[in-house]
Write a protein that holds these residues in place. Sequence first.
Motif, PDB file in Angstrom:
ATOM      1  N   ALA A 221     -54.771 -15.318 -52.992  1.00 43.16           N
ATOM      2  CA  ALA A 221     -53.660 -16.275 -53.056  1.00 43.16           C
ATOM      3  C   ALA A 221     -54.188 -17.701 -52.957  1.00 43.16           C
ATOM      4  N   GLU A 222     -53.668 -18.535 -53.825  1.00 42.41           N
ATOM      5  CA  GLU A 222     -53.982 -19.955 -53.779  1.00 42.41           C
ATOM      6  C   GLU A 222     -52.655 -20.711 -53.712  1.00 42.41           C
ATOM      7  N   PRO A 223     -52.227 -21.096 -52.514  1.00 42.67           N
ATOM      8  CA  PRO A 223     -50.913 -21.700 -52.345  1.00 42.67           C
ATOM      9  C   PRO A 223     -50.759 -22.991 -53.155  1.00 42.67           C
ATOM     10  N   LEU A 224     -49.533 -23.215 -53.631  1.00 44.83           N
ATOM     11  CA  LEU A 224     -49.204 -24.428 -54.372  1.00 44.83           C
ATOM     12  C   LEU A 224     -48.591 -25.462 -53.450  1.00 44.83           C
ATOM     13  N   ASP A 225     -48.750 -26.707 -53.831  1.00 42.20           N
ATOM     14  CA  ASP A 225     -48.006 -27.767 -53.168  1.00 42.20           C
ATOM     15  C   ASP A 225     -46.511 -27.507 -53.353  1.00 42.20           C
ATOM     16  N   GLN A 226     -45.710 -27.887 -52.360  1.00 42.63           N
ATOM     17  CA  GLN A 226     -44.292 -27.551 -52.386  1.00 42.63           C
ATOM     18  C   GLN A 226     -43.595 -28.075 -53.638  1.00 42.63           C
ATOM     19  N   ILE A 227     -43.900 -29.306 -54.024  1.00 43.77           N
ATOM     20  CA  ILE A 227     -43.270 -29.881 -55.217  1.00 43.77           C
ATOM     21  C   ILE A 227     -43.702 -29.119 -56.464  1.00 43.77           C
ATOM     22  N   ASP A 228     -45.009 -28.808 -56.556  1.00 48.37           N
ATOM     23  CA  ASP A 228     -45.507 -28.046 -57.703  1.00 48.37           C
ATOM     24  C   ASP A 228     -44.892 -26.651 -57.736  1.00 48.37           C
TER      25      ASP A 228
END
Length: 256
Positions: A221-228
């Motif tokens: 898993a590579e978390p995304l920035d919330q806006i992205d």
Amino acid sequence: MTVQFFDTNYSIAEFDEQNNIFSKYCDVINLFDNTIKFQLTFENQNRSKDKLIKTVQIPQQDDDFNAIRQEYSKMLTDKLLKGANGQSARKFLTFGIESASYKAARAKLMSIKNDVIKGFKAFGVEAELLDGPARLEALYYALNPYGNQNFVFDWDSMLKAGMDTKDFICPKSMKFNKQDFEIGNAYGSVFGMNILAGELPDEILRDFLEMQNLFCVNIHAEPLDQIDALKFVKKKLTNVNQMKVDEQKKASQAGI
């Protein structure tokens, strides 16, 4: 860093309790922001029977219930040795960050580790940080799936002999073919899965691990920035809605 976590009573819990466990598990996953990459590993390993037995033994206490603990420990041991053939399903959560210095990285990783262990314990799951030898042991059993020797490691002996940690865990040989690979006296393959089902049963991972084979499932898993992440979800929703409109047009034109 790698944290090993253990089982919970999810499959036998009531529906409301299952929702609570799932919610708490989501809280653990949501600890990782877009600067932290992590991986969940679920692996069946051939391990020493003595060590397997120790994992299910209930320690005695200073009360009147040790006879019950001993009987229950014996029952768990008999079930373990009868059904698992020396195999143990181990669960790991590995996470890492990028940092300008080792000191800063270690401080942040230790903070994350404390939050992760606290998060698991919030829904009754024991978790512990793997130190260096414990990480090497996990790698040893993964790289020597059908080895007959137990893992043995000693820092002092390694330094005196001028050896490296990899000398204690590497298999006798490795050969990579087009369709599979050879690792010591075993053969293995790696497959990626793109699951497109509308819904999945919550027992799917358990079904994989109960195949009585040396099986490993990795979830990267590579978390995304919330806006992205919001933009990504909105884009997917737009695509889904467009697909619905297209299907409705086709149905209308076909007179359905």
